[in-house]
Structure formats: C-alpha cells, structure tokens
Design a protein around this motif. Structure first.
Motif, PDB file in Angstrom:
ATOM      1  N   GLY A  87      -2.360   8.393 -12.615  1.00  0.00           N
ATOM      2  CA  GLY A  87      -1.562   7.379 -11.931  1.00  0.00           C
ATOM      3  C   GLY A  87      -0.726   6.564 -12.899  1.00  0.00           C
ATOM      4  O   GLY A  87       0.465   6.327 -12.668  1.00  0.00           O
ATOM      5  N   VAL A  88      -1.349   6.143 -14.011  1.00  0.00           N
ATOM      6  CA  VAL A  88      -0.607   5.343 -14.989  1.00  0.00           C
ATOM      7  C   VAL A  88       0.526   6.158 -15.590  1.00  0.00           C
ATOM      8  O   VAL A  88       1.662   5.672 -15.742  1.00  0.00           O
ATOM      9  CB  VAL A  88      -1.567   4.823 -16.079  1.00  0.00           C
ATOM     10  CG1 VAL A  88      -0.799   4.203 -17.214  1.00  0.00           C
ATOM     11  CG2 VAL A  88      -2.509   3.802 -15.490  1.00  0.00           C
ATOM     12  N   ALA A  89       0.250   7.434 -15.906  1.00  0.00           N
ATOM     13  CA  ALA A  89       1.300   8.273 -16.467  1.00  0.00           C
ATOM     14  C   ALA A  89       2.427   8.476 -15.462  1.00  0.00           C
ATOM     15  O   ALA A  89       3.613   8.445 -15.830  1.00  0.00           O
ATOM     16  CB  ALA A  89       0.715   9.614 -16.892  1.00  0.00           C
ATOM     17  N   ALA A  90       2.070   8.641 -14.179  1.00  0.00           N
ATOM     18  CA  ALA A  90       3.108   8.852 -13.170  1.00  0.00           C
ATOM     19  C   ALA A  90       4.006   7.639 -13.040  1.00  0.00           C
ATOM     20  O   ALA A  90       5.182   7.753 -12.703  1.00  0.00           O
ATOM     21  CB  ALA A  90       2.475   9.173 -11.820  1.00  0.00           C
ATOM     22  N   MET A  91       3.464   6.458 -13.284  1.00  0.00           N
ATOM     23  CA  MET A  91       4.266   5.254 -13.099  1.00  0.00           C
ATOM     24  C   MET A  91       4.951   4.798 -14.381  1.00  0.00           C
ATOM     25  O   MET A  91       5.767   3.883 -14.339  1.00  0.00           O
ATOM     26  CB  MET A  91       3.374   4.121 -12.579  1.00  0.00           C
ATOM     27  CG  MET A  91       2.924   4.328 -11.155  1.00  0.00           C
ATOM     28  SD  MET A  91       4.264   4.343  -9.987  1.00  0.00           S
ATOM     29  CE  MET A  91       4.162   5.977  -9.339  1.00  0.00           C
ATOM     30  N   THR A  92       4.616   5.376 -15.531  1.00  0.00           N
ATOM     31  CA  THR A  92       5.227   4.880 -16.772  1.00  0.00           C
ATOM     32  C   THR A  92       6.086   5.903 -17.498  1.00  0.00           C
ATOM     33  O   THR A  92       6.876   5.507 -18.347  1.00  0.00           O
ATOM     34  CB  THR A  92       4.144   4.404 -17.751  1.00  0.00           C
ATOM     35  OG1 THR A  92       3.203   5.443 -17.912  1.00  0.00           O
ATOM     36  CG2 THR A  92       3.459   3.160 -17.249  1.00  0.00           C
ATOM     37  N   LEU A  93       5.951   7.187 -17.208  1.00  0.00           N
ATOM     38  CA  LEU A  93       6.722   8.173 -17.967  1.00  0.00           C
ATOM     39  C   LEU A  93       8.207   8.046 -17.642  1.00  0.00           C
ATOM     40  O   LEU A  93       8.591   7.528 -16.594  1.00  0.00           O
ATOM     41  CB  LEU A  93       6.234   9.582 -17.657  1.00  0.00           C
ATOM     42  CG  LEU A  93       4.877   9.928 -18.255  1.00  0.00           C
ATOM     43  CD1 LEU A  93       4.480  11.329 -17.868  1.00  0.00           C
ATOM     44  CD2 LEU A  93       4.931   9.821 -19.767  1.00  0.00           C
ATOM     45  N   ARG A  94       9.040   8.527 -18.574  1.00  0.00           N
ATOM     46  CA  ARG A  94      10.480   8.354 -18.396  1.00  0.00           C
ATOM     47  C   ARG A  94      11.086   9.439 -17.520  1.00  0.00           C
ATOM     48  O   ARG A  94      11.878   9.158 -16.642  1.00  0.00           O
ATOM     49  CB  ARG A  94      11.169   8.391 -19.761  1.00  0.00           C
ATOM     50  CG  ARG A  94      10.703   7.294 -20.658  1.00  0.00           C
ATOM     51  CD  ARG A  94      11.753   6.220 -20.753  1.00  0.00           C
ATOM     52  NE  ARG A  94      11.254   5.106 -21.523  1.00  0.00           N
ATOM     53  CZ  ARG A  94      11.540   3.851 -21.267  1.00  0.00           C
ATOM     54  NH1 ARG A  94      12.304   3.563 -20.243  1.00  0.00           N
ATOM     55  NH2 ARG A  94      11.076   2.881 -22.000  1.00  0.00           N
ATOM     56  N   GLU A 119      17.590   5.174 -20.641  1.00  0.00           N
ATOM     57  CA  GLU A 119      16.665   4.099 -20.987  1.00  0.00           C
ATOM     58  C   GLU A 119      16.311   3.255 -19.763  1.00  0.00           C
ATOM     59  O   GLU A 119      15.250   2.652 -19.721  1.00  0.00           O
ATOM     60  CB  GLU A 119      17.310   3.186 -22.032  1.00  0.00           C
ATOM     61  CG  GLU A 119      17.747   3.911 -23.276  1.00  0.00           C
ATOM     62  CD  GLU A 119      16.545   4.454 -24.037  1.00  0.00           C
ATOM     63  OE1 GLU A 119      15.613   3.685 -24.282  1.00  0.00           O
ATOM     64  OE2 GLU A 119      16.548   5.647 -24.350  1.00  0.00           O
ATOM     65  N   LYS A 120      17.229   3.210 -18.801  1.00  0.00           N
ATOM     66  CA  LYS A 120      17.057   2.236 -17.721  1.00  0.00           C
ATOM     67  C   LYS A 120      16.193   2.801 -16.599  1.00  0.00           C
ATOM     68  O   LYS A 120      16.649   2.938 -15.479  1.00  0.00           O
ATOM     69  CB  LYS A 120      18.417   1.818 -17.181  1.00  0.00           C
ATOM     70  CG  LYS A 120      19.368   2.991 -16.967  1.00  0.00           C
ATOM     71  CD  LYS A 120      20.554   2.580 -16.156  1.00  0.00           C
ATOM     72  CE  LYS A 120      21.249   3.786 -15.589  1.00  0.00           C
ATOM     73  NZ  LYS A 120      22.250   3.461 -14.628  1.00  0.00           N
ATOM     74  N   SER A 121      14.958   3.136 -16.911  1.00  0.00           N
ATOM     75  CA  SER A 121      14.111   3.637 -15.848  1.00  0.00           C
ATOM     76  C   SER A 121      13.269   2.527 -15.231  1.00  0.00           C
ATOM     77  O   SER A 121      12.641   2.741 -14.212  1.00  0.00           O
ATOM     78  CB  SER A 121      13.211   4.751 -16.360  1.00  0.00           C
ATOM     79  OG  SER A 121      12.420   4.280 -17.406  1.00  0.00           O
ATOM     80  N   PHE A 122      13.241   1.362 -15.849  1.00  0.00           N
ATOM     81  CA  PHE A 122      12.540   0.220 -15.255  1.00  0.00           C
ATOM     82  C   PHE A 122      13.566  -0.821 -14.836  1.00  0.00           C
ATOM     83  O   PHE A 122      14.592  -0.997 -15.485  1.00  0.00           O
ATOM     84  CB  PHE A 122      11.564  -0.402 -16.247  1.00  0.00           C
ATOM     85  CG  PHE A 122      10.401   0.471 -16.536  1.00  0.00           C
ATOM     86  CD1 PHE A 122       9.296   0.461 -15.718  1.00  0.00           C
ATOM     87  CD2 PHE A 122      10.428   1.333 -17.607  1.00  0.00           C
ATOM     88  CE1 PHE A 122       8.221   1.284 -15.975  1.00  0.00           C
ATOM     89  CE2 PHE A 122       9.359   2.161 -17.867  1.00  0.00           C
ATOM     90  CZ  PHE A 122       8.259   2.134 -17.052  1.00  0.00           C
TER      91      PHE A 122
END
Lengths: 181, 103
Positions: free
Chosen positions: A18-25, A84-87
């Motif tokens: 879950g953490v990887a799904a929400m943080t990877l680029r 870069e702008k994924s967040f």
C-alpha cells in the motif's frame, strides 16, 4: 492468544504494498504495488478463516480491478510525462490529515477495551453450504439489488468510456476547451 | 495484543495510507486507488469482527464483505471510465489541472 507470525508477515506485505502504491513515481509501478497489497489482503482473509472472501478478493481485485487500473493508465498516458510533479502542492496537509486520522483510530482501538481481553474463539464454520444458504435465503434481496447495480454499472461504464462520434464539420476541436492551459 | 486488535491496527494503517494517497497524489487513477485501499481496510475490519465476534455463525460481516467487493468492482469500473472520459475531454488526468468547476 497472540498475533501469529503469518499474520505479521502478511500485514507487513500488505502495508508495504500500500505504501509503495501511494508513494512511487511511475504509475505502472504503483499499479503493480497495488496488486501486491490486494493479494496480501486476500491472504489475510484466508488467514482469518474467510476462504470465500479471500478467493473473491483475489478474483475481483487482483484479477479484475488491477488489470482495469493498468488499462486506464495505458489509455491516459499520452500527454503526461511522469515528471517530478506527482504529488499535489497540498501534499503536506494531506499527510498530516492522514496521520491525524490514524492517531484517532489507533487511540479508539486502544481505549475501547477490545485489545485487552484475550479472545479465544474457535474458528467459525464458513462452509460453502452455509454461505450459499445465507445468500439464497436471508440475503436474497441484497443479492438481487447487487445484480441490478452491477448491470447498471456495466452499461454506465460502457456509455461513459465509448468514444463520442466525431462531427463531420470538424466542430469537435471547438467543443474541447483546453483545460489547464 | 490479541489478533482482533492487530487486525484493527493493520486496517487503520491501511486506511491512513489510502487517505494520504487520495489526498496527496495528482493522478486521478491513484486517487481512485487510494479510495480502493480505504474500502479494503473497511473490509478487513468486517472480516476481523466476524471472525472474532460473538456470533460468527450468522455470517453477517462475511456477507457484507462479499457485497462490498461487488460494489467496489462496480465503483472501480465507473470511476475508471469517468477518468478515461475526462482524459479524452481535457487531455490530462491530473486532478489539479482539471479546474473547470472551480468557483
């Protein structure tokens, strides 16, 4: 009765997915990590003696929804370079809100008194016969409603995603205002 | 810590991860994925309370999870179709660039 080692391993796998799904680029990596999280949840259901729910989770989430998400990523990739702008700029605020929600939930779990008595319950009998009887007798009306809703959702998804017919006069470009430009 | 509290802790962590993703990511697909994670956290709670509850023979939480999975499948299909339609309309799936309805 304490938490068992398989439960801990599956929980760590699910949370890491879950953490990887929400943080990877890259979006495709996110979809793969998401399917890992779904598979870990299915294994958790199996660990909790809910065989039918675990297998349904495996079929629906890993088999259908993960594939659907991958197809949506492929269909919406054209203009976006995963830069870069994924967040979003309000990212810090969102993370703080999520942390606050977790703090409240963990506090409620800890103070509710559920955590302290040692629950020793025998595994329930979730035989397929009992599930089928429950679905056909007590829960038959929700089952029919779910069937109707799935049909409506399928028709709606097809209507939404079908490509609109292009006008021969070429007015289509005028009907598409460029957003964000 | 007994297994029920462990399940509740895992599910609240998963809910928070999904909420953080839904609030912070810019891709609409990942916002939907965060919502799916939150739904799954709720399902894990239902299964845990069914398993360790006083009356597991009634199958209430179990059947609720089955229906919830079906509703989540429909929701994902319609949501992804909406995202594809919006992408076709706006040429982007970035939720912070789709500002047509901003007041």
């Amino acid at each position: 009765m304490r938490m068992t080692l398989p439960f801990l391993i599956l929980a760590i796998l699910t949370l890491a997915g879950g953490v990887a799904a929400m943080t990877l680029r890259r979006l495709v990596h996110c979809a793969l990590a998401l399917s890992v999280a779904f598979a870990g949840l299915a294994a958790l259901y199996l660990n909790l003696d809910a065989e039918f729910a675990g297998l349904a989770q495996l079929l629906v989430y890993v088999g259908a929804i993960a594939i659907l998400i991958v197809f949506a990523i492929l269909l919406t990739r054209g203009g976006d370079s995963d830069a870069e702008k994924s967040f979003s700029p309000a990212g810090i605020g969102g993370a703080v809100i999520a942390l606050a929600v977790f703090a409240v939930l963990a506090w409620a779990t800890e103070t509710s008194g559920i955590a302290h008595p040692a629950l020793v319950t025998p595994p329930p009998e979730s035989a397929m016969r009992e599930i089928g009887l429950a679905l056909m007798q007590r829960y038959v009306l929700p089952l029919e409603v779910i069937a109707l809703m799935l049909t409506a959702a399928m028709i709606g998804a097809v209507i939404l995603a079908v490509r609109e017919r292009r006008n021969p006069a070429g007015t289509e470009s005028a009907e598409r205002p460029g957003l964000g430009a | 810590m007994n297994p029920l509290a462990g399940c509740l802790l895992v599910s609240s962590l998963l809910f928070s991860v999904g909420l953080a993703g839904a609030l912070t990511r810019r891709s609409a697909i990942l916002v939907l994925a965060g919502i799916e994670l939150m739904l799954n956290a709720a399902n894990l709670n239902f299964i845990a309370f069914w398993r360790f509850g006083p009356h597991p023979e009634f199958l209430t939480g179990f059947v609720f999870v089955i229906f919830s999975i079906a509703v989540a499948a429909a929701e994902a299909a319609v949501g992804l179709a909406l995202i594809v339609a919006i992408y076709r309309h706006a040429q982007t799936s970035d939720v912070s660039e789709i500002t047509e309805m901003k007041g």
